[in-house]
Design an enzyme around this catalytic site. Structure first.
Site, PDB file in Angstrom:
ATOM      1  CD  GLN A 224      -2.886   0.864   2.531  1.00 57.70           C
ATOM      2  OE1 GLN A 224      -3.258  -0.041   2.472  1.00 57.70           O
ATOM      3  NE2 GLN A 224      -2.973   2.109   3.236  1.00 57.70           N
TER       4      GLN A 224
ATOM      5  CG  ASN B 122      -0.628   4.738   3.753  1.00 55.45           C
ATOM      6  OD1 ASN B 122      -1.541   4.286   2.969  1.00 55.45           O
ATOM      7  ND2 ASN B 122      -0.076   4.241   4.707  1.00 55.45           N
TER       8      ASN B 122
ATOM      9  CE  LYS C  58       4.103   3.443   9.620  1.00 57.02           C
ATOM     10  NZ  LYS C  58       3.888   4.414  10.531  1.00 57.02           N
TER      11      LYS C  58
ATOM     12  CE1 TYR D 285       4.226   7.847   6.929  1.00 58.61           C
ATOM     13  CE2 TYR D 285       3.105   9.222   5.341  1.00 58.61           C
ATOM     14  CZ  TYR D 285       3.664   8.955   6.816  1.00 58.61           C
ATOM     15  OH  TYR D 285       3.527   9.968   7.707  1.00 58.61           O
TER      16      TYR D 285
ATOM     17  CD  GLU E 134      -2.086   1.477  11.895  1.00 51.61           C
ATOM     18  OE1 GLU E 134      -1.077   2.282  11.979  1.00 51.61           O
ATOM     19  OE2 GLU E 134      -1.772   0.330  11.487  1.00 51.61           O
TER      20      GLU E 134
ATOM     21  NE  ARG F 113      -3.933   7.000  16.541  1.00 53.21           N
ATOM     22  CZ  ARG F 113      -3.078   6.731  15.581  1.00 53.21           C
ATOM     23  NH1 ARG F 113      -3.458   7.146  14.356  1.00 53.21           N
ATOM     24  NH2 ARG F 113      -2.499   5.355  15.808  1.00 53.21           N
ATOM     25  CG  ASP F 114      -0.957  11.790  17.027  1.00 57.16           C
ATOM     26  OD1 ASP F 114      -1.115  10.556  17.210  1.00 57.16           O
ATOM     27  OD2 ASP F 114      -0.781  12.182  16.034  1.00 57.16           O
TER      28      ASP F 114
END
Length: 198
Positions: free
Chosen positions: A47, A49, A72, A132, A143, A168-169
């Site tokens: 994938q 990103n 990554k 990414y 995650e 979230r962070d």
């Protein structure tokens, strides 16, 4: 292309040659043969990103539950960023260590983060684009996020920026909290996943 090991075991920064003339530039941020020669296995990509951030946006520290884990390969496609790699692998010889790399569209440096290594960056210009290549698909439930201001890690964020974080962070747990909750990957599990890339 040149490669340099970072302070986190298994993480590398790659710097390609940039060809410039009156038309502009040409460069190859990923070169598979050099990558495999340096890291010891080919890059597995399932994938891609892409994100764009305003100046002062801080993303991270992010990592994926292992297994399945996620490696990554990251580069800055526009703007400038300060990128951080953090070793979160319990049992790793460099557990808790981190390193930082200036990312931009002058050097076109790229960073390889092996499975189990946390990633974070702060955008130093508006419209900074980070690209990414990742070894596993995005699965929201896997995650994880750590507090980027955790005093135990003491990452050297720029002091002259007003920083913007996601909800979230902002509320992410500390390294000690993640260890206590069993969130952190085990080094041997990370190596086992990586062995499957060979």
């Amino acid at each position: 292309m040149t490669a340099r090991a970072l302070a986190v075991e298994g993480a590398f920064v790659f710097t390609p040659q940039v060809h410039r003339d009156e038309r502009g530039i040409f460069t190859s941020p990923l070169q598979g043969e050099e990558f495999a020669r340096t890291v010891g296995h080919p890059l597995t990509v399932v994938q891609t990103n892409h994100n764009r951030s305003a100046r002062g946006v801080l993303r991270g520290i992010h990592f994926t539950t292992t297994p399945p884990g996620q490696a990554k390969y990251v580069h800055c496609a526009a703007g400038r960023a300060q990128d951080f790699v953090v070793d979160l692998r319990l049992g790793s010889p460099t557990f808790g260590a981190w390193d930082t790399v200036a990312m931009d569209t002058v050097s076109f440096r790229s960073i390889y983060l092996p499975v189990g290594v946390g990633h974070a960056f702060v955008a130093l210009e508006d419209d900074t684009v980070m690209s990414y290549l990742v070894s596993s698909p995005y699965r929201p439930g896997l995650e994880q996020s750590l507090d980027p201001f955790d005093a135990e890690l003491a990452l050297a964020w720029p002091k002259d920026l007003a920083l913007t974080l996601s909800e979230r962070d902002t509320h992410a747990v500390s390294l000690a909290g993640a260890r206590g909750r069993g969130m952190l990957p085990r080094y041997e599990d990370c190596l086992e996943v990586t062995a499957g890339y060979a």
